[in-house]
Write a protein that holds these residues in place. Structure first.
Motif, mmCIF file in Angstrom:
data_model
loop_
_atom_site.group_PDB
_atom_site.id
_atom_site.type_symbol
_atom_site.label_atom_id
_atom_site.label_comp_id
_atom_site.label_asym_id
_atom_site.label_seq_id
_atom_site.Cartn_x
_atom_site.Cartn_y
_atom_site.Cartn_z
ATOM 1 N N TYR A 69 0.783 -1.122 0.061
ATOM 2 C CA TYR A 69 -0.046 -0.087 -0.201
ATOM 3 C C TYR A 69 0.809 1.389 0.058
ATOM 4 C CZ TYR A 69 -4.213 -2.474 0.493
ATOM 5 O OH TYR A 69 -5.320 -3.512 0.109
ATOM 6 N N SER A 70 2.017 1.112 0.509
ATOM 7 C CA SER A 70 2.943 2.216 0.462
ATOM 8 C C SER A 70 3.403 2.411 -1.015
ATOM 9 C CB SER A 70 4.439 1.979 1.148
ATOM 10 O OG SER A 70 5.269 2.954 0.993
ATOM 11 N N LEU A 72 1.477 2.034 -3.528
ATOM 12 C CA LEU A 72 0.176 2.547 -4.289
ATOM 13 C C LEU A 72 -0.245 3.844 -3.711
ATOM 14 C CD1 LEU A 72 -2.018 -0.887 -4.132
ATOM 15 C CD2 LEU A 72 -0.822 0.029 -6.080
ATOM 16 N N HIS A 73 0.738 4.297 -2.805
ATOM 17 C CA HIS A 73 0.289 5.610 -2.150
ATOM 18 C C HIS A 73 -1.073 5.621 -1.274
ATOM 19 C CE1 HIS A 73 3.739 6.878 -4.271
ATOM 20 N NE2 HIS A 73 3.275 6.695 -5.432
ATOM 21 N N ASP A 74 -1.259 4.675 -0.824
ATOM 22 C CA ASP A 74 -2.405 4.574 0.093
ATOM 23 C C ASP A 74 -1.951 4.833 1.365
ATOM 24 O OD1 ASP A 74 -4.774 3.972 1.589
ATOM 25 O OD2 ASP A 74 -5.725 2.542 0.256
ATOM 26 N N GLU A 75 -1.771 5.815 1.937
ATOM 27 C CA GLU A 75 -1.035 6.181 3.429
ATOM 28 C C GLU A 75 -2.080 5.467 4.569
ATOM 29 O OE1 GLU A 75 0.549 9.628 6.173
ATOM 30 O OE2 GLU A 75 0.058 10.120 4.185
ATOM 31 N N GLN A 77 -3.928 2.887 4.316
ATOM 32 C CA GLN A 77 -4.035 1.258 4.743
ATOM 33 C C GLN A 77 -2.330 0.864 4.804
ATOM 34 O OE1 GLN A 77 -5.668 -1.371 4.142
ATOM 35 N NE2 GLN A 77 -7.714 -0.124 3.973
#
Length: 242
Positions: A69-70, A72-75, A77
């Motif tokens: 998720y890092s 994917l830039h989903d902070e 998650q």
């Protein structure tokens, strides 16, 4: 900075020490790491789900989700999964290193370094030198040059042939105008690595800082002749010496 996607609990444990469910969880987590490296994020997530189906408390799987998720830039998650991993295994060195890496890359250097220090508590941790280089880079990014130097120097105690630590000490010496530090580590680097545009550029900047014009000009000519298409030559031609 370096996250250790390949360093999982499975690698540190023998098959005899693991239950069948843990073994399945470890294998799927390792596969997720391989897919992550290839940028196949959906497949990586699917593999982690398989790992958690085998063992819903498998800390390394949550740590892997944090890394995915890092990317994917989903902070939200990323943080949630790193923290869940640490809930299940608070002293795991790889997970702490990777969460420290994440925090330092998200402008939270003090928190990140705390996790790096937890990672180093394990005297058998195989990647201590890399974690210390990470901590040094994190401290340097926060303008904490004193601790950055300490971390890079400690990394060399674990691994005297650490190219990354030597490079960082040269850069730190240039940045802080500690040219004795820069020279010492540059000289060591020359013994350790093959000539390259990066090494030539590093030496050129050091000679420029010291006012050694003759040597600087020789290295500039060498850079332009031997590495004409390199990023370093572009920087030289653009006057980006400092």
């Amino acid at each position: 900075m370096t996250c250790l996607t390949a360093a999982q609990a499975y690698a540190a444990s023998s098959d005899d020490e693991m239950s069948p469910s843990d073994r399945r969880a470890a294998v799927h987590t390792q596969l997720a790491g391989e897919y992550l490296k290839r940028g196949q994020y959906n497949v990586a997530v699917s593999e982690v789900k398989e790992a958690l189906a085998a063992n819903s408390r498998y800390a390394a799987a949550y740590g892997m989700l944090g890394l995915i998720y890092s990317e994917l830039h989903d902070e939200g998650q990323a943080v949630a999964n790193f923290q869940q991993a640490l809930n299940y295994s608070p002293d795991d060195s790889d997970i702490n290193n990777n969460y420290g890496w994440y925090l330092c890359n998200h402008a939270k250097p003090q928190e990140g370094i705390l996790h790096y220090m937890v990672a180093l508590r394990n005297p058998l941790y195989a990647n201590a030198d890399k974690t210390l280089v990470n901590a040094g880079q994190c401290a340097a990014s926060a303008n904490d040059e004193k601790n950055a130097k300490e971390y890079f120097t400690r990394a060399l105690r674990y691994r005297p042939d650490s190219v990354a630590a030597r490079q960082e000490l040269v850069e730190l010496g240039l940045r802080t105008k500690d040219y004795v530090l820069a020279r010492q580590n540059y000289n060591e680097l020359q013994k350790m690595v093959q000539p390259s545009s990066q090494l030539t550029w590093m030496g050129l900047r050091l000679e420029h800082a010291l006012g050694n014009t003759e040597v600087e000009n020789r290295l500039a000519s060498q850079l332009k002749t031997q590495y004409p298409d390199s990023i370093e030559t572009t920087r030289l031609l653009s006057g980006q010496l400092n």
